[in-house]
Design a protein around this motif. Structure first.
Motif, mmCIF file in Angstrom:
data_model
loop_
_atom_site.group_PDB
_atom_site.id
_atom_site.type_symbol
_atom_site.label_atom_id
_atom_site.label_comp_id
_atom_site.label_asym_id
_atom_site.label_seq_id
_atom_site.Cartn_x
_atom_site.Cartn_y
_atom_site.Cartn_z
ATOM 1 N N LEU A 14 16.917 -11.326 -21.651
ATOM 2 C CA LEU A 14 15.755 -10.440 -21.763
ATOM 3 C C LEU A 14 16.230 -9.043 -22.188
ATOM 4 O O LEU A 14 17.284 -8.601 -21.755
ATOM 5 N N ARG B 89 20.183 -17.795 -7.621
ATOM 6 C CA ARG B 89 20.078 -17.245 -8.977
ATOM 7 C C ARG B 89 20.979 -16.038 -9.115
ATOM 8 O O ARG B 89 21.062 -15.216 -8.197
ATOM 9 N N ASP C 236 14.043 0.950 -14.553
ATOM 10 C CA ASP C 236 15.467 1.256 -14.717
ATOM 11 C C ASP C 236 15.500 2.605 -15.429
ATOM 12 O O ASP C 236 15.280 2.661 -16.640
ATOM 13 N N ILE D 179 14.939 -5.032 -22.461
ATOM 14 C CA ILE D 179 13.961 -3.980 -22.224
ATOM 15 C C ILE D 179 14.479 -2.763 -22.981
ATOM 16 O O ILE D 179 15.538 -2.233 -22.659
ATOM 17 N N HIS E 199 10.047 -1.922 -10.070
ATOM 18 C CA HIS E 199 10.852 -0.711 -10.267
ATOM 19 C C HIS E 199 11.004 -0.439 -11.759
ATOM 20 O O HIS E 199 10.735 -1.308 -12.587
ATOM 21 N N ILE F 61 10.977 -9.057 -9.486
ATOM 22 C CA ILE F 61 11.072 -10.513 -9.289
ATOM 23 C C ILE F 61 10.258 -10.876 -8.049
ATOM 24 O O ILE F 61 10.557 -10.418 -6.949
ATOM 25 N N SER G 128 19.270 -8.263 -19.797
ATOM 26 C CA SER G 128 19.531 -9.055 -18.600
ATOM 27 C C SER G 128 19.714 -10.525 -18.953
ATOM 28 O O SER G 128 19.122 -11.047 -19.896
ATOM 29 N N TYR H 213 20.451 -13.844 -5.921
ATOM 30 C CA TYR H 213 19.224 -14.136 -5.172
ATOM 31 C C TYR H 213 19.372 -15.478 -4.482
ATOM 32 O O TYR H 213 19.638 -16.485 -5.150
ATOM 33 N N VAL I 125 18.312 -2.052 -21.983
ATOM 34 C CA VAL I 125 18.906 -2.811 -20.879
ATOM 35 C C VAL I 125 18.754 -4.289 -21.245
ATOM 36 O O VAL I 125 17.697 -4.703 -21.729
ATOM 37 N N ASN J 202 21.467 -12.759 -11.647
ATOM 38 C CA ASN J 202 20.955 -11.976 -12.776
ATOM 39 C C ASN J 202 21.960 -10.890 -13.097
ATOM 40 O O ASN J 202 22.413 -10.156 -12.214
ATOM 41 N N HIS K 32 8.950 -3.460 -13.530
ATOM 42 C CA HIS K 32 9.207 -4.899 -13.510
ATOM 43 C C HIS K 32 9.819 -5.270 -12.170
ATOM 44 O O HIS K 32 10.358 -4.407 -11.462
HETATM 45 C C1 MD6 Z 1 16.120 -9.746 -12.316
HETATM 46 N N1 MD6 Z 1 15.897 -7.740 -13.520
HETATM 47 O O1 MD6 Z 1 15.854 -10.370 -13.345
HETATM 48 C C2 MD6 Z 1 15.840 -8.297 -12.230
HETATM 49 N N2 MD6 Z 1 15.945 -4.666 -15.269
HETATM 50 O O2 MD6 Z 1 16.589 -10.281 -11.330
HETATM 51 C C3 MD6 Z 1 15.754 -6.440 -13.734
HETATM 52 O O3 MD6 Z 1 15.545 -5.650 -12.839
HETATM 53 C C4 MD6 Z 1 15.871 -5.967 -15.097
HETATM 54 O O4 MD6 Z 1 15.752 -8.135 -16.051
HETATM 55 C C5 MD6 Z 1 16.036 -4.153 -16.495
HETATM 56 C C6 MD6 Z 1 16.054 -4.940 -17.613
HETATM 57 C C7 MD6 Z 1 15.977 -6.288 -17.468
HETATM 58 C C8 MD6 Z 1 15.862 -6.835 -16.198
#
Ligand code: MD6
Ligand code: FE
Length: 207
Positions: free
Chosen positions: A169, A198, A126, A171, A124, A182, A138, A115, A136, A200, A180
């Motif tokens: 994080l 950033r 996942d 999920i 969205h 950003i 992150s 980013y 998932v 991720n 979820h």
């Molecule tokens: C982000 N994260 O943090 C986008 N998906 O840039 C996600 O889309 C995400 O953080 C699934 C599980 C954890 C996440």
């Protein structure tokens, strides 16, 4: 099967577990160095949605399969758009997965999102992974990001949390399909990446 003890998150919002500051600055720097190698082997690209719109994040992947989006839609693919295999997921990244979700299968895909100050990610789910019982995970590196957590269906009230460099994080479980996204990046909030921005990482059991 013997269940391993899972660590306790510092924050839990709507079933989303957040381990704030799990990675110290040395661990973050080591991970960035490993990701530079990933990006050298699998350069970042700007995905296009099936409607033909460019996304604001740039992406690449590591692992057996990577996430790609283009005019044909989005899916997991065994190769980078330029044709090479994805590089392996760095050991330091796999170690974070084993630490926070010790009872899960090992991930076969690590999406790397970059980013810049103006990038964002729309709300969205996942849900393209074969086994939705697997979580998932992150990892956030670099500038702070405002992460919004919604509901299991689109819309409704949401809660937001700032994710900082070194936060991890999860999920999973009942929250696995929560919406979820950003909303924004706080430019200049971290000195980890010399040119700002950033990174991720999202680790998944895709297949
Ligand atoms: C982000 N994260 O943090 C986008 N998906 O840039 C996600 O889309 C995400 O953080 C699934 C599980 C954890 C996440
Ligand atoms: Fe996501």
């Amino acid at each position: 099967m013997v269940k391993k003890m899972e660590p306790t998150p510092s924050l839990c919002i709507r079933g989303v577990s957040i381990f704030q500051g799990l990675l110290d600055s040395a661990a973050q720097m080591e991970m960035v160095a490993a990701l530079r190698e990933v990006a050298r082997m699998a350069p970042f690209f700007r995905p296009v949605t099936s409607r033909g719109q460019s996304m604001s994040v740039r992406m690449t992947s590591a692992g057996q399969v990577g996430w790609v989006s283009d005019r044909r839609g989005y899916r997991y693919e065994p190769r980078h758009p330029e044709g090479s295999n994805w590089p392996p997921i760095p050991e330091s990244v796999l170690a974070v997965w084993s630490q926070v979700v010790p009872n899960a299968r090992m991930p076969d895909s690590c999406l790397v999102n970059f980013y810049d100050a103006d990038a964002r990610m729309g709300m969205h789910q996942d849900r393209d992974e074969a086994d939705l019982e697997q979580p998932v995970v992150s990892i956030s590196l670099g500038d702070d990001a405002l992460f919004r957590i919604g509901n299991l269906t689109r819309g409704g009230k949401t809660e937001s949390v700032w994710l900082k460099s070194g936060d991890v994080l999860v999920i999973g479980g009942a929250a696995r399909l929560v919406y979820h996204g950003i909303d924004r990046i706080r430019a200049g909030s971290s000195k980890l990446l010399p040119d700002g921005g950033r990174i991720n990482l999202t680790l998944r059991v895709a297949r």
